[in-house]
Design a protein around this motif. Structure first.
Motif, PDB file in Angstrom:
ATOM      1  N   VAL B 157       0.842  -1.196   0.000  1.00  0.00           N
ATOM      2  CA  VAL B 157       0.000   0.000   0.000  1.00  0.00           C
ATOM      3  C   VAL B 157       0.880   1.250   0.000  1.00  0.00           C
ATOM      4  N   CYS B 158       1.918   1.226   0.842  1.00  0.00           N
ATOM      5  CA  CYS B 158       2.823   2.373   0.889  1.00  0.00           C
ATOM      6  C   CYS B 158       3.460   2.613  -0.477  1.00  0.00           C
ATOM      7  N   GLU B 159       3.865   1.520  -1.124  1.00  0.00           N
ATOM      8  CA  GLU B 159       4.517   1.674  -2.427  1.00  0.00           C
ATOM      9  C   GLU B 159       3.562   2.289  -3.446  1.00  0.00           C
ATOM     10  N   VAL B 160       2.288   1.892  -3.358  1.00  0.00           N
ATOM     11  CA  VAL B 160       1.301   2.501  -4.245  1.00  0.00           C
ATOM     12  C   VAL B 160       1.268   4.004  -4.002  1.00  0.00           C
ATOM     13  N   PHE B 161       1.263   4.401  -2.710  1.00  0.00           N
ATOM     14  CA  PHE B 161       1.183   5.824  -2.404  1.00  0.00           C
ATOM     15  C   PHE B 161       2.459   6.574  -2.784  1.00  0.00           C
ATOM     16  N   PHE B 162       3.600   5.861  -2.789  1.00  0.00           N
ATOM     17  CA  PHE B 162       4.838   6.519  -3.198  1.00  0.00           C
ATOM     18  C   PHE B 162       4.911   6.692  -4.709  1.00  0.00           C
ATOM     19  N   SER B 163       4.348   5.719  -5.433  1.00  0.00           N
ATOM     20  CA  SER B 163       4.515   5.753  -6.882  1.00  0.00           C
ATOM     21  C   SER B 163       3.446   6.568  -7.591  1.00  0.00           C
ATOM     22  N   ILE B 164       2.339   6.816  -6.918  1.00  0.00           N
ATOM     23  CA  ILE B 164       1.271   7.562  -7.566  1.00  0.00           C
ATOM     24  C   ILE B 164       1.692   9.040  -7.592  1.00  0.00           C
ATOM     25  N   PRO B 165       1.535   9.731  -8.724  1.00  0.00           N
ATOM     26  CA  PRO B 165       1.926  11.139  -8.746  1.00  0.00           C
ATOM     27  C   PRO B 165       0.972  11.969  -7.881  1.00  0.00           C
ATOM     28  N   THR B 166       1.476  12.442  -6.746  1.00  0.00           N
ATOM     29  CA  THR B 166       0.597  13.018  -5.739  1.00  0.00           C
ATOM     30  C   THR B 166      -0.096  14.293  -6.190  1.00  0.00           C
ATOM     31  N   LEU B 167       0.671  15.192  -6.810  1.00  0.00           N
ATOM     32  CA  LEU B 167       0.090  16.509  -7.089  1.00  0.00           C
ATOM     33  C   LEU B 167      -1.122  16.441  -8.034  1.00  0.00           C
ATOM     34  N   PRO B 168      -1.033  15.715  -9.185  1.00  0.00           N
ATOM     35  CA  PRO B 168      -2.222  15.623 -10.030  1.00  0.00           C
ATOM     36  C   PRO B 168      -3.424  15.011  -9.298  1.00  0.00           C
ATOM     37  N   ILE B 169      -3.160  13.991  -8.442  1.00  0.00           N
ATOM     38  CA  ILE B 169      -4.261  13.369  -7.716  1.00  0.00           C
ATOM     39  C   ILE B 169      -4.841  14.355  -6.693  1.00  0.00           C
ATOM     40  N   LEU B 170      -3.954  15.080  -6.003  1.00  0.00           N
ATOM     41  CA  LEU B 170      -4.437  16.068  -5.028  1.00  0.00           C
ATOM     42  C   LEU B 170      -5.271  17.139  -5.714  1.00  0.00           C
ATOM     43  N   ILE B 171      -4.808  17.549  -6.900  1.00  0.00           N
ATOM     44  CA  ILE B 171      -5.555  18.564  -7.652  1.00  0.00           C
ATOM     45  C   ILE B 171      -6.951  18.032  -7.973  1.00  0.00           C
TER      46      ILE B 171
END
Lengths: 334, 320
Positions: B157-171
């Motif tokens: 799960v952590c690896e998924v959260f590390f690899s997902i591009p955070t900024l586009p998802i946060l936007i």
């Protein structure tokens, strides 16, 4: 070794699949592309909307849509952008050089400046120069990119007299002055084009590289300090080698392993982090495209971008893991 | 062939003597022993001494203290309303009488808005970092301690959260849920716990090998007791440091989202959306760009100093 690579690759592939599912579900939340259709044409009837939705497969639940998307991806079809009305894969490919072109120069500047500064800082630990660099690194770490970018725009693009201003939007001007005439960019001779492009690049490149210098510099410093403490450095000094040879041959060669891995690891971050800087400077790269895709509910395009960025991260983490084994013979993988 | 269970006898055949104390008492006894064996200073005293010698950390601490006091007393310090427009007072330059930092495009006092905006920005920073830190610490401790399927699941799960591009998802998420500060906090916590989890897990894997854990197991402490009394307290130092550093990070993320026009809605002032608004008036009022960004910078810098000092102070291996 090969077994390790294959096993890891499968694990990473699985992670990519999970990410694609999560991202797809999140992106369907953003809203219907129909909202845009409505805002463009207020007289559109409900029937037309329904027909459009049916054509695009938007009347199905998100889960089904995800599987349709996944099936098409396996066939090599990433979908069609709703804003550009073009297949998203070539669209993304067309933007990658623009981002790479800026980021490669930034990376080059960072490597050329921060590694020597970091080594100097480590060899002159607790000197006033070291303190100044440490303080600057703290400042660089705490400065928000967009604010520093805005200050750079203010200082070099707004405040100076008109003829000294640097441009701060886009990659090149629409028209350039040549021999006293204003001519369109495309008609200008190549050296005018080059100068114009360099001018446009100066502000974004300076902004990012000045801020990102700090990280790698501090990292080089601590890696060097760690190595200098080792026994083999004492041995090298004891056998009477010159200090320069000790530092640049014996110490640096060992310190370069963690530095190189952190550099490889930071490559996907360059693409992902380009969003704000490209948005600020109107640079037509991947970051600006993903922002625009999300803002205009263009989810096939946003999905393509997010998958591209995750793919980069996953691949480069794998490369980092493997490169540890190649660069450092003490590490073996089962 | 199964050997019949021996009755509770000592190896030499004698009956086992009555225990001197219960297991719990023994546990407390061990801890008491540890504290009495400390030399001149207790741990807390050593931490305090080291912290007070760290000049940058003290500076950071004072700046944060002043900022928090100022923003909490915003309605006492300033007599202006942060959101009422006074059109005839537009674009007053800074250091004018009555308007210390000038006014913005609709005549609102910038200093007042900085104070009220600071409230929201600091609140978002603190709540995000503390919640994320606690979740990360708990999950990380459990993951590192139990290992097995739970650990592999958490790490994936952590690896998924590390690899997902955070900024586009946060936007994307703040475009959908955005507006209220609480939603922004929620979004940032969901995408912010993975780092602490992985760090704490690594630390716990290390702690697990120490003798005192083995001793606690040997005297029969329950898993929850070992985690809560022996593992968790030893991770507090590092969690505290990472929380301090991530307050700055959370303020930065919130202001980046606001800067992109997606953070807290514009009628609630935050440093990020003040900056985003100021961008439109760069040509006629450049001072509007300077102040909110300066306060974001000052806050992040102070938290970084503080976190750095805390790390040096809490690390017992570092002797001064």
């Amino acid at each position: 070794m090969w077994q390790y690579i294959v096993k890891q690759s499968f694990q990473r592939l699985f992670i990519l699949i999970i990410i694609s599912f999560l991202a797809f579900i999140i992106l369907t939340l953003v809203g219907d592309p129909v909202d845009i259709l409505k805002s463009m044409n207020p007289h559109i009837t409900q029937k037309q909307i329904d027909v459009y939705k049916h054509q695009q497969g938007l009347d199905r639940p998100p889960l089904i849509r995800y599987f349709i998307w996944a099936r098409n991806v396996l066939k090599g079809d990433f979908g069609i952008s709703r804003a550009y009305k073009q297949p998203v894969f070539p669209l993304l490919i067309s933007r990658i050089p623009n981002t790479m072109y800026m980021q490669a120069i930034i990376m080059l500047i960072i490597i050329c400046l921060s590694i020597p500064l970091g080594i100097f800082s480590a060899t002159h630990q607790y000197s006033s120069f070291d303190y100044i660099l440490t303080f600057l690194a703290f400042t660089g770490n705490a400065l928000p990119t967009f604010w520093f970018g805005l200050l750079m725009i203010l200082a070099f693009g707004v405040m100076p007299a008109k003829e000294f201003r640097l441009p701060f939007t886009g990659m090149y001007s629409d028209s350039v002055s040549y021999n006293g005439n204003v001519i369109p960019y495309d008609a200008a001779p190549w050296f005018i084009k080059v100068i114009d492009r360099i001018k446009h690049m100066l502000l974004p490149v300076l902004t990012v590289s000045l801020l990102s210098l700090a990280g790698l510099m501090r990292y080089t410093r601590s890696a060097m300090l760690e190595v200098v403490k080792q026994d083999y450095i004492r041995t090298a000094r004891a056998k009477g080698l010159r200090e320069k040879t000790v530092i640049y041959v014996h110490a640096l060669r060992n310190a370069i392993i963690p530095i190189a891995t952190i550099l490889i690891q930071s490559i996907p971050g360059l693409f992902a982090g380009s969003l704000i800087i490209e948005q600020l400077f109107g640079w037509p790269g991947v970051g600006k495209m993903v922002y625009e895709a999300v803002m205009s509910n263009d989810y096939p395009l946003a999905m393509m971008n997010i998958m591209f960025l995750s793919f980069l991260t996953v691949v480069f983490t794998l490369i980092t893991d493997i490169s540890y084994a190649f660069l450092d013979p003490r590490i073996t993988y089962r | 062939m199964k050997t019949p269970e021996k009755p509770n006898l000592m190896p030499d055949g004698q009956p086992i003597p009555e225990p001197v104390c219960t297991l719990d008492e023994m546990d407390i006894g061990l801890e008491a022993l540890e504290t009495t064996s400390a030399k001149e200073y207790t741990y807390a005293q050593m931490v305090l001494r080291r912290f007070l010698r760290h000049k940058l950390a003290l500076t950071g601490f004072f700046i944060i203290g002043i900022l928090i006091t100022l923003t909490l007393l915003a309605n006492v310090i300033s007599s202006y309303d942060p959101s009422i427009a006074v059109i005839q007072d537009r674009f007053i330059p800074p250091f004018s009488p009555g308007h210390f930092l000038g006014t913005d495009d609709v005549g609102r006092d910038v200093w007042t808005r900085i104070l009220y905006g600071g409230r929201i920005s600091l609140m978002i920073g603190f709540i995000t970092a503390i919640t994320g830190g606690i979740i990360g610490a708990l999950l990380g401790s459990a993951s590192g301690y139990f290992g097995g399927w739970f650990d592999s699941l958490m790490m994936r799960v952590c690896e998924v959260f590390f690899s997902i591009p955070t900024l586009p998802i946060l936007i994307t998420l703040s475009k959908y849920f955005g507006g209220s500060p609480w939603n922004i906090i929620l979004i940032m916590v969901v995408f912010g716990w993975a780092g602490t989890t992985r760090m704490v897990r690594g630390l716990v894997l290390q702690i697990k090998q120490y003798e005192y854990i083995e001793a606690a197991k040997a005297i029969g402490c329950s898993n929850s007791r070992i985690i809560l009394r022996h593992v968790f307290p030893n991770t507090i130092a590092i969690v505290l440091v990472s929380m301090t550093l991530s307050i700055g990070g959370a303020i930065l993320t919130e202001s980046s989202l606001s800067f992109l026009g997606l953070g807290v809605q514009p009628d609630i002032p935050t440093w990020g959306n003040m900056l985003s608004n100021a961008m439109n008036f760069m040509w006629n009022a450049p001072h509007l760009v300077i102040w909110p960004g300066f306060f974001i910078f000052l806050t992040i810098l102070s938290f970084n100093f503080l976190g750095d000092g805390l790390r040096d102070a809490l690390d017992p291996k570092l002797k001064l």
